[in-house]
Design an enzyme around this catalytic site. Sequence first.
Site, mmCIF file in Angstrom:
data_model
loop_
_atom_site.group_PDB
_atom_site.id
_atom_site.type_symbol
_atom_site.label_atom_id
_atom_site.label_comp_id
_atom_site.label_asym_id
_atom_site.label_seq_id
_atom_site.Cartn_x
_atom_site.Cartn_y
_atom_site.Cartn_z
ATOM 1 N N ASN A 1 45.509 40.309 31.579
ATOM 2 C CA ASN A 1 45.781 41.880 31.491
ATOM 3 C C ASN A 1 47.204 42.316 31.949
ATOM 4 O OD1 ASN A 1 45.983 41.362 34.279
ATOM 5 N ND2 ASN A 1 44.511 42.891 34.946
ATOM 6 N N LYS A 32 28.335 30.223 29.327
ATOM 7 C CA LYS A 32 27.139 29.713 28.899
ATOM 8 C C LYS A 32 26.557 30.105 27.551
ATOM 9 C CE LYS A 32 22.374 31.522 30.797
ATOM 10 N NZ LYS A 32 22.474 32.890 30.480
ATOM 11 N N TYR A 65 42.130 36.747 48.781
ATOM 12 C CA TYR A 65 42.419 35.711 47.459
ATOM 13 C C TYR A 65 41.437 34.411 48.006
ATOM 14 C CZ TYR A 65 44.954 32.244 45.027
ATOM 15 O OH TYR A 65 45.329 31.208 44.049
#
Length: 315
Positions: A32, A105, A145
């Site tokens: 992004n 997955k 973080y």
Amino acid sequence: MRTLITGGAGFIGSHLCERFLAEGHEVICVDNLITGSLGNIEHLRNHDRFTFIRHDISHPLEIDGPVDNILHFASPASPVDYLRHPIPTLKVGSLGTHNTLGLAKLKRARYLLASTSEVYGDPEQHPQREDYWGNVNPIGVRGVYDEAKRFAEAMTMAYHRFHHIDTHIARIFNTYGERMRLDDGRVVPNFIGQALRGEPLTVYGDGSQTRSFCYVSDLIEGIVRLLYTDFHEPVNLGNPDEVTILQFAQEILELAGRSGSIVFKPLPTDDPRVRRPDITRARTLLAWEPKVGRREGLSRTLAYFRERIAGQRTG
Ligand code: UDP
């Protein structure tokens, strides 16, 4: 092979994109650009096996066709960056990890999480081994973080245990090299930038805190090896050559060929006192260890930043 890398326009991510392209993979780079930049992948954009998707991975992402590998490297990673973007940091470590694991997955892809030595917090064990649970302040400023990455590890292990995804966790220690951002606030770009501009080097605290710095090419090799193992627990990747920050400042001044001065500034909150990886696990499992010493790695990084700074002046 089709390999998706989140944070692919970041410092480490862009080196991974390059590496997997060199190995003949099709590479999907997702970023992004909150802390990454198009400049980091400029040289890859015209490659016919490279795709860039501008997307915040904290929101789900749909990809057509098969995906073989997913490496989740998206996150602000320097203390200055994650203090500037605390909520996106928490979201990309939690929601972003969930979204990428969901994609793994669906595609039955191999998965590698970029975790961090920050999971050990301000460690009471030294050097840090993977079986140490850490000493993290969950509500401290660095908690955004540290806890996001701890959650990310928990989520990754759950997807492995419950959904049988082929997951891997790299605990990355301080890494440096070309394509770090000059203004990311970390010690390597700060000191090198200051040395090259003839400014005093800003040592936080008394400089007796330690770090152990790994050159980026060594880290990339460790990550690629880890991705293809059948080992699912965390593996430390870093260079165990430990140095005090004061000594590090002196080394950089010497390498830059400057006699410049050092100024002392306040130590940031919760700044870890020591940090050094125990890399026995990586040595045994991956037959890996760092090859590039600090002198050589720092010289290459200096050359890179010298060019960037010259470019800033002329541009
Ligand atoms: N540091 C410093 N001067 C600077 C930037 C950082 O003395 O201009 C110190 C910082 O306090 C820490 C170490 O260098 O002890 C490494 O900091 P960095 O931000 O690179 O990453 P960290 O290892 O803390 O995540």
